[in-house]
Motif scaffolding. Structure first.
Motif, PDB file in Angstrom:
ATOM      1  N   MET A   1       0.774  -1.013   0.112  1.00 28.92           N
ATOM      2  CA  MET A   1       0.008   0.072   0.085  1.00 28.92           C
ATOM      3  C   MET A   1       0.834   1.250  -0.063  1.00 28.92           C
ATOM      4  N   THR A   2       1.984   1.216   0.819  1.00 29.29           N
ATOM      5  CA  THR A   2       3.015   2.383   0.873  1.00 29.29           C
ATOM      6  C   THR A   2       3.343   2.542  -0.644  1.00 29.29           C
ATOM      7  N   ASN A   3       3.705   1.591  -1.236  1.00 29.29           N
ATOM      8  CA  ASN A   3       4.312   1.693  -2.743  1.00 29.29           C
ATOM      9  C   ASN A   3       3.460   2.312  -3.566  1.00 29.29           C
ATOM     10  N   ILE A   4       2.006   2.091  -3.656  1.00 28.08           N
ATOM     11  CA  ILE A   4       0.950   2.694  -4.210  1.00 28.08           C
ATOM     12  C   ILE A   4       1.062   4.323  -3.964  1.00 28.08           C
ATOM     13  N   ILE A   5       0.983   4.534  -2.594  1.00 31.18           N
ATOM     14  CA  ILE A   5       1.235   5.964  -2.258  1.00 31.18           C
ATOM     15  C   ILE A   5       2.143   6.701  -2.578  1.00 31.18           C
ATOM     16  N   VAL A   6       3.532   6.036  -2.754  1.00 30.79           N
ATOM     17  CA  VAL A   6       4.502   6.984  -3.102  1.00 30.79           C
ATOM     18  C   VAL A   6       4.547   6.838  -4.717  1.00 30.79           C
ATOM     19  N   GLN A   7       4.175   5.990  -5.273  1.00 30.56           N
ATOM     20  CA  GLN A   7       3.977   6.171  -6.742  1.00 30.56           C
ATOM     21  C   GLN A   7       2.891   7.028  -7.389  1.00 30.56           C
ATOM     22  N   MET A   8       1.697   7.141  -6.431  1.00 32.08           N
ATOM     23  CA  MET A   8       0.790   8.235  -6.721  1.00 32.08           C
ATOM     24  C   MET A   8       1.446   9.563  -6.616  1.00 32.08           C
ATOM     25  N   ALA A   9       2.238   9.642  -5.438  1.00 30.84           N
ATOM     26  CA  ALA A   9       2.955  10.893  -5.285  1.00 30.84           C
ATOM     27  C   ALA A   9       3.799  11.390  -6.567  1.00 30.84           C
ATOM     28  N   ILE A  10       4.531  10.597  -6.760  1.00 32.84           N
ATOM     29  CA  ILE A  10       5.414  10.747  -7.908  1.00 32.84           C
ATOM     30  C   ILE A  10       4.731  11.077  -9.320  1.00 32.84           C
ATOM     31  N   ALA A  11       3.551  10.443  -9.406  1.00 35.20           N
ATOM     32  CA  ALA A  11       2.467  10.661 -10.705  1.00 35.20           C
ATOM     33  C   ALA A  11       2.264  11.971 -10.472  1.00 35.20           C
ATOM     34  N   TYR A  12       1.746  12.619  -9.344  1.00 33.37           N
ATOM     35  CA  TYR A  12       1.258  13.741  -9.012  1.00 33.37           C
ATOM     36  C   TYR A  12       2.425  14.884  -9.337  1.00 33.37           C
ATOM     37  N   VAL A  13       3.598  14.707  -8.858  1.00 35.94           N
ATOM     38  CA  VAL A  13       4.678  15.656  -9.200  1.00 35.94           C
ATOM     39  C   VAL A  13       4.773  15.584 -10.849  1.00 35.94           C
ATOM     40  N   SER A  14       4.777  14.527 -11.292  1.00 41.92           N
ATOM     41  CA  SER A  14       5.226  14.408 -12.829  1.00 41.92           C
ATOM     42  C   SER A  14       4.046  15.030 -13.613  1.00 41.92           C
ATOM     43  N   VAL A  15       2.806  14.806 -13.306  1.00 40.07           N
ATOM     44  CA  VAL A  15       1.902  15.418 -13.956  1.00 40.07           C
ATOM     45  C   VAL A  15       1.706  16.992 -14.001  1.00 40.07           C
ATOM     46  N   TRP A  16       2.183  17.310 -12.669  1.00 39.37           N
ATOM     47  CA  TRP A  16       2.194  18.610 -12.444  1.00 39.37           C
ATOM     48  C   TRP A  16       3.251  19.336 -13.396  1.00 39.37           C
ATOM     49  N   PHE A  17       4.332  18.920 -13.607  1.00 41.26           N
ATOM     50  CA  PHE A  17       5.427  19.484 -14.507  1.00 41.26           C
ATOM     51  C   PHE A  17       5.001  19.338 -15.845  1.00 41.26           C
ATOM     52  N   ILE A  18       4.386  18.241 -16.173  1.00 41.15           N
ATOM     53  CA  ILE A  18       4.003  18.122 -17.907  1.00 41.15           C
ATOM     54  C   ILE A  18       2.878  19.307 -17.918  1.00 41.15           C
ATOM     55  N   ALA A  19       1.927  19.318 -16.886  1.00 38.60           N
ATOM     56  CA  ALA A  19       0.900  20.607 -17.317  1.00 38.60           C
ATOM     57  C   ALA A  19       1.347  21.737 -17.449  1.00 38.60           C
ATOM     58  N   ILE A  20       2.636  22.172 -16.657  1.00 35.73           N
ATOM     59  CA  ILE A  20       3.503  23.342 -16.742  1.00 35.73           C
ATOM     60  C   ILE A  20       3.842  23.403 -18.197  1.00 35.73           C
ATOM     61  N   THR A  21       4.459  22.346 -18.579  1.00 35.68           N
ATOM     62  CA  THR A  21       5.250  22.328 -20.022  1.00 35.68           C
ATOM     63  C   THR A  21       4.090  22.634 -21.111  1.00 35.68           C
ATOM     64  N   LEU A  22       2.870  22.040 -20.728  1.00 34.20           N
ATOM     65  CA  LEU A  22       1.659  22.191 -21.668  1.00 34.20           C
ATOM     66  C   LEU A  22       1.027  23.424 -21.595  1.00 34.20           C
ATOM     67  N   GLU A  23       1.637  24.234 -20.609  1.00 37.28           N
ATOM     68  CA  GLU A  23       0.913  25.640 -20.402  1.00 37.28           C
ATOM     69  C   GLU A  23      -0.478  25.314 -19.980  1.00 37.28           C
ATOM     70  N   SER A  24      -0.745  24.556 -19.046  1.00 36.56           N
ATOM     71  CA  SER A  24      -2.040  24.613 -18.357  1.00 36.56           C
ATOM     72  C   SER A  24      -2.218  25.732 -17.707  1.00 36.56           C
ATOM     73  N   PRO A  25      -3.519  26.223 -17.210  1.00 33.56           N
ATOM     74  CA  PRO A  25      -3.648  27.345 -16.655  1.00 33.56           C
ATOM     75  C   PRO A  25      -3.230  27.115 -15.316  1.00 33.56           C
ATOM     76  N   LYS A  26      -2.606  28.058 -14.502  1.00 35.39           N
ATOM     77  CA  LYS A  26      -1.996  27.919 -13.198  1.00 35.39           C
ATOM     78  C   LYS A  26      -3.100  27.284 -12.461  1.00 35.39           C
ATOM     79  N   ARG A  27      -4.284  27.776 -12.556  1.00 30.41           N
ATOM     80  CA  ARG A  27      -5.506  27.715 -11.224  1.00 30.41           C
ATOM     81  C   ARG A  27      -5.611  26.034 -11.375  1.00 30.41           C
ATOM     82  N   THR A  28      -5.461  25.562 -12.547  1.00 28.51           N
ATOM     83  CA  THR A  28      -5.870  23.913 -12.931  1.00 28.51           C
ATOM     84  C   THR A  28      -4.697  23.227 -12.443  1.00 28.51           C
ATOM     85  N   LEU A  29      -3.660  23.461 -12.168  1.00 29.31           N
ATOM     86  CA  LEU A  29      -2.639  22.558 -11.868  1.00 29.31           C
ATOM     87  C   LEU A  29      -2.766  21.510 -10.697  1.00 29.31           C
TER      88      LEU A  29
END
Length: 154
Positions: A1-29
């Motif tokens: 279960m801990t592994n899933i939470i860690v992977q989800m946290a990594i996915a959260y950060v990864s998607v955040w930076f991808i969204a910044i790269t794709l110029e998503s509106p800041k309020r939606t990040l």
């Protein structure tokens, strides 16, 4: 279960930076990142009970559904959530394995990896199509009810 939470946290950060790269509106990040992280969590939990392709389909359905809800709530285009949210599910490793197997002249492995990669890609596309269709039908029903109510009011 801990592994899933860690992977989800990594996915959260990864998607955040991808969204910044794709110029998503800041309020939606935060919402875009949450969509990707929760979708990845659905995928990881699904792997305990089903194949990669089926787990991808269910995660894709979840991401597409959540993307539509957030788009309507925050009055933004659905693609703001779709594109970054699906990035963790994209079968990049599968594509790499196909190319690497072809380079090594291991055509049996290349073919097996190619089939699985295409199935995963198809599952993502099917999930998007299905949820878009459902929301489209619901929107038409709502519009028809509004037209009917206007006609009765005249």
């Amino acid at each position: 279960m801990t592994n899933i939470i860690v992977q989800m946290a990594i996915a959260y950060v990864s998607v955040w930076f991808i969204a910044i790269t794709l110029e998503s509106p800041k309020r939606t990040l935060p919402f875009v990142s949450l969509t990707g992280a929760l979708g990845w969590g659905v995928y990881l939990i699904g792997l305990f009970y089903m194949s990669k392709v089926t787990a991808t389909l269910f995660a894709g359905l979840f991401i597409a559904w959540l993307s539509h809800l957030l788009a309507r709530k925050l009055k933004t285009p659905v693609t703001v959530y779709f594109i970054p949210g699906f990035i963790p599910l994209v079968p990049g490793m599968g594509v790499y394995q196909v190319v690497y197997a072809f380079i090594r002249n291991d055509y049996v492995t290349a073919q097996a990896s190619l089939v699985e990669t295409l199935q995963i890609s198809g599952a993502i596309a099917l999930a998007i199509f299905f949820v878009d269709s459902v929301f489209g039908v619901l929107e038409r029903i709502r519009a028809a009810k509004e037209r009917e109510a206007r006609l009765k009011g005249k």
